[in-house]
Design a protein around this motif. Structure first.
Motif, mmCIF file in Angstrom:
data_model
loop_
_atom_site.group_PDB
_atom_site.id
_atom_site.type_symbol
_atom_site.label_atom_id
_atom_site.label_comp_id
_atom_site.label_asym_id
_atom_site.label_seq_id
_atom_site.Cartn_x
_atom_site.Cartn_y
_atom_site.Cartn_z
ATOM 1 N N GLU A 1 72.359 -14.102 -32.657
ATOM 2 C CA GLU A 1 72.918 -13.528 -33.876
ATOM 3 C C GLU A 1 71.837 -12.846 -34.702
ATOM 4 O O GLU A 1 72.039 -11.779 -35.267
ATOM 5 N N SER B 1 82.267 -24.100 -25.063
ATOM 6 C CA SER B 1 81.253 -23.338 -25.782
ATOM 7 C C SER B 1 80.332 -24.307 -26.514
ATOM 8 O O SER B 1 80.798 -25.284 -27.101
ATOM 9 N N PHE C 1 88.750 -20.319 -34.972
ATOM 10 C CA PHE C 1 87.387 -19.819 -35.147
ATOM 11 C C PHE C 1 87.204 -19.492 -36.631
ATOM 12 O O PHE C 1 87.604 -18.422 -37.094
ATOM 13 N N LEU D 1 81.161 -18.229 -24.075
ATOM 14 C CA LEU D 1 82.084 -19.089 -23.335
ATOM 15 C C LEU D 1 81.608 -19.287 -21.906
ATOM 16 O O LEU D 1 80.999 -18.400 -21.308
ATOM 17 N N SER E 1 78.084 -22.798 -28.667
ATOM 18 C CA SER E 1 77.575 -21.904 -29.706
ATOM 19 C C SER E 1 77.799 -22.502 -31.092
ATOM 20 O O SER E 1 78.824 -23.133 -31.352
ATOM 21 N N SER E 2 76.835 -22.271 -31.989
ATOM 22 C CA SER E 2 76.900 -22.902 -33.310
ATOM 23 C C SER E 2 78.108 -22.482 -34.147
ATOM 24 O O SER E 2 78.649 -23.312 -34.888
ATOM 25 N N PRO E 3 78.601 -21.218 -34.065
ATOM 26 C CA PRO E 3 79.799 -20.904 -34.855
ATOM 27 C C PRO E 3 81.033 -21.693 -34.415
ATOM 28 O O PRO E 3 81.929 -21.924 -35.216
ATOM 29 N N LYS E 4 81.081 -22.103 -33.122
ATOM 30 C CA LYS E 4 82.220 -22.865 -32.638
ATOM 31 C C LYS E 4 81.851 -23.597 -31.355
ATOM 32 O O LYS E 4 81.647 -22.981 -30.299
ATOM 33 N N THR E 5 81.752 -24.919 -31.463
ATOM 34 C CA THR E 5 81.567 -25.766 -30.293
ATOM 35 C C THR E 5 82.909 -26.399 -29.967
ATOM 36 O O THR E 5 83.525 -27.026 -30.826
ATOM 37 N N TYR F 1 83.351 -12.543 -30.404
ATOM 38 C CA TYR F 1 82.620 -12.077 -31.582
ATOM 39 C C TYR F 1 83.515 -12.352 -32.792
ATOM 40 O O TYR F 1 84.543 -11.705 -32.972
ATOM 41 N N VAL G 1 80.162 -16.410 -30.141
ATOM 42 C CA VAL G 1 80.514 -17.599 -29.368
ATOM 43 C C VAL G 1 80.470 -17.230 -27.894
ATOM 44 O O VAL G 1 81.192 -16.341 -27.446
ATOM 45 N N TYR H 1 82.519 -13.757 -24.124
ATOM 46 C CA TYR H 1 81.982 -13.708 -25.481
ATOM 47 C C TYR H 1 83.121 -13.502 -26.472
ATOM 48 O O TYR H 1 83.981 -12.641 -26.272
#
Length: 206
Positions: A160, A79, A101, A109, A81-85, A122, A107, A120
């Protein structure tokens, strides 16, 4: 016949989501602001038949997710994505350590081996976060009049900042059929979704 009467007296809110063609809409995520998160059993994002299962997983901030591989081939999960790389390199079976997370958000995937694998997660910052079933149904507990609902679906938005919001008062004004508030979401066409997914797959290979 649609009954547009308000439902303020109902102890629960029963929602029914549809797309613009009137088809029931599964995997709609509804989150109610201001409800502290609670910890539940560790969630699982499996991989079956070269797809993430479930395709949309709702977790709460601070939870760790297990990523078993139930296929008889290896996967390589990413991933950006900024909330979880994160990255789980080419593997089979179940990784030893789940993935934490700890930031709310969406996020996305992917697998750098199989372009069609898009999933995804959430990550919610509210204990009142629910996902619609195959009939598009969600039942919410009784909500204060000041509540605001955040609504997301994979084809509604990948951003988001673009999540749709709705107040409790706005829900009261929605039509009701068979005891459920009827909500229609306008979704992106399939071609646009495929383009987004292909772009994400290309990014994984960089």
């Amino acid at each position: 016949m649609v009954n547009a009467a308000p439902v303020r007296s109902a102890p629960e809110l029963s929602l029914a989501f549809y797309d613009q063609q009137g088809q029931p809409l599964a995997d709609v995520v509804v989150s109610v602001s201001g409800i502290p998160v609670t910890q539940t059993a560790p969630p699982v994002m499996d991989q079956v038949n070269k797809q993430f299962r479930p395709s949309v997983l709702v977790v709460q901030k601070g939870q760790s997710v297990s990523f078993p591989n139930s296929d008889n081939i290896r996967h390589h999960v990413y991933s950006f994505s900024s909330p979880k790389t994160f990255e789980i390199r080419l593997y089979a079976d179940t990784p030893k350590d789940p993935v934490l997370f700890d930031k709310p958000g969406l996020v996305v995937l992917g697998c750098n081996i199989h372009d069609q694998m898009i999933g995804y997660i959430y990550v919610a910052d509210s204990a009142y976060t629910f996902i619609s079933d195959k009939q598009g149904h969600i039942t919410l507990p009784s909500l204060p009049a000041s509540s605001t609902l955040s609504i997301w679906h994979p084809r509604l938005s990948l951003s988001e900042s673009e999540r749709q919001t709705m107040t409790r008062q706005e829900l009261n004004a929605m039509p009701v059929r068979n005891g459920r508030i009827q909500i229609t979401l306008t979704l992106a066409v399939a071609a646009a979704v495929q383009q987004e997914e292909q772009s994400f797959g290309n990014k994984l290979r960089r």
